[in-house]
Design a protein around this motif. Structure first.
Motif: not given
Length: 540
Positions: A16-19, A25-29, A58-65
């Protein structure tokens, strides 16, 4: 979560991140957090580390936090989780919260590498406070001093290994000097540290050990020493590196414009910015907003930048010239408004490109934006106000008479209009000679328009061509409401299509039984053929 199968989850998350599948990504988190909330045992550390690294890369920093916060609840003593949480918080604007997290772990028993990252993030957080705040306030000045000291603390510990921290010290210290922030007299001169960093990088060159960020660090050091030509050559090598992504380029762009504050009135310093911005438009998930005043200045045929190729080298100048061409194309792009509210985009081309009898400029937009018989959400020609941000026009334009050509939404979705007066200072946009072709790697498209009524935006983000037919082209440039009617360009800045919509689950052009998320444009060649058919019918 699939009966807690971290390996299977990691495969799905990475895909999901690569795509760049943000919804996926949101659903998986969310799925992962449900597992963390109900699981009977702490989540395995190694898999937590892998999940966070995937999101971070992947720079998904909202989900990182969000995810790091849950992992830290289970493993409160893991400094690397606190580091990831802080990074996510900083990139989402929660800077003081990040500082609180970092200060809590800073004085613990940390591995040297983690400690360097923690202190470096403290420097970054305080730097952001200064850049975001009022530089006249004592609290903001204190944040700048703290940022400088944090970066210097790490750099001083091992100058050969921590040149990134050193160059941040250099650029921040020079900013402090420009802004009159005192209290740093005990620290070494920024120019001396810049020379030392260049010496370290030169030594790595001799050993063939130069790393990617060394080029960016060298560019900043050269800027600090006033050698913009050397900085340009270093930046060309940096942006050309295969490992440099849009996030790295975006960070470098912000460093040059927000912290270092390169002077855009200087052709040499503007070229440095252009090198990075042109690279941004060639990277996945890259793009930028163009300031209208810059478009006006650089679209001016009298705007000449002499001697840059000789000083900076051919490669730097080619990247700069490519971007300037794009900015000049942007001058032909207009807001279409009603009572001051932007409802869509249009652009002008020479009328003779469509019909030899149209010896004047014409404006193209979507029929669902302007129509002779408007329905809900459409404008009539008489209601439309046309404004060009990229040129000085002396006020909005109006449509002169009825549309010259219309094709309804269900067909080509295009309207061709004549304006009440010529638009001066706009270069003719060349039309692509043929439909774009699918290739490997797929070609990139660029959409220019006014997303959500904002300033001109160049959208080459996630911008691959997906499919081509005589009636439609599909591409993945993300667009917002207000971009309808904007021009779609190829990488040579030739006009390929007029943008009309973006949709999830749109039927594929190569297999209508399958769908994908795509944007859709109408090929300019198809529009030309339809107009010429109308001309032929008119003559019989």
């Amino acid at each position: 979560m699939m009966g807690r199968d971290p390996a299977a989850f990691q495969v799905k998350l990475k895909a999901a991140v690569d795509a760049l599948d943000r919804a996926g990504v949101a659903a998986l988190c969310e799925e992962l957090i449900r597992e963390l909330a109900t699981g009977e045992e702490p989540y395995p550390r190694d898999w937590a580390r892998r999940h966070l690294k995937t999101l971070r890369d992947g720079r998904f920093f909202d989900h990182v936090a969000l995810v790091a916060d849950w992992f830290l609840r289970m493993h409160p003593d893991e400094a690397w989780i606190a580091r990831d949480l802080a990074q996510g918080l900083i990139d989402n604007g929660h800077v003081t919260a990040a500082i609180a997290v970092l200060e809590r772990v800073r004085d613990g028993d940390l591995a040297p590498a983690i400690r360097c990252e923690v202190v470096g993030l403290l420097g970054r957080a305080h730097k952001q406070i200064y850049l975001d705040g009022n530089p006249k306030l004592d609290q903001t000045k204190a944040a700048l001093r703290d940022a400088i000291r944090f970066y210097f603390e790490i750099y001083r510990g091992d100058p050969k290994e921590h040149s990134w921290h050193g160059i941040n010290f250099v650029s921040l210290a020079m900013r402090a000097e420009r802004d009159g922030v005192s209290g740093l007299e005990a620290l070494p001169p920024a120019t001396q540290v810049a020379r030392d960093i260049l010496g370290v990088i030169a030594a790595r060159d001799l050993e063939d050990k130069r790393e990617t960020w060394d080029y960016a660090n060298a560019a900043e050091a050269h800027i600090a020493l006033g050698d913009h030509a050397a900085a340009g050559k270093a930046l060309v090598k940096f942006v050309a590196h295969a490992s440099v992504n849009a996030f790295a380029l975006g960070g470098t762009y912000r460093q040059l414009t927000q912290l270092i504050q390169l002077d855009t009135r200087s052709a040499e310093q503007q070229l440095l910015i252009d090198i990075v911005r042109s690279a941004l438009l060639h990277r996945e998930n890259g793009g930028f907003i163009a300031d209208a005043s810059e478009v006006r200045e650089r679209a001016d045929p009298g705007h000449v930048e002499q001697g840059l190729e000789r000083v900076f080298g051919t490669e730097s100048y080619v990247m700069h010239s490519w971007l300037v061409t794009g900015l000049r194309r942007a001058a032909a792009v207009a807001r279409i408004k009603r009572r001051g509210r932007t409802l869509g985009t249009g652009f002008i081309i020479p009328g003779t490109a469509l019909d030899p009898a149209w010896d004047h400029q014409v404006l193209l937009t979507n029929n669902h934006v302007v129509s002779r018989q408007p329905m809900i959400g459409q404008l009539s020609p008489g209601e439309a106000e046309i404004a060009f941000d990229g040129v000085d026009t002396g006020g909005p334009f109006r449509v002169a008479g009825a549309p010259l050509f219309e094709s309804p939404i269900r067909e080509l979705d295009v309207t061709v209009l004549r304006l009440d007066r010529p638009v001066a200072g706009v270069a003719a946009i060349p039309l692509a000679a043929a439909l774009p072709a699918i290739s490997t790697p797929p070609p990139r498209m660029c959409v220019i328009g006014h997303p959500l009524g904002s300033e001109l935006a160049f959208s080459l983000q996630d911008n691959h061509l997906l499919g081509v037919s005589p009636q439609r082209i599909h591409y993945r440039s993300p667009t917002e409401q207000g971009m309808s009617g904007g021009p779609v360009f190829d990488e040579q800045w030739d006009l390929v299509a007029i943008h009309r919509r973006g949709e999830k689950g749109i039927p594929r052009l190569d297999d209508a039984t399958q769908t994908y998320d795509a944007n859709e444009g109408v090929p300019i060649q198809t529009i030309v053929a339809a107009i010429q058919q109308q001309v032929a019918a008119r003559g019989t």
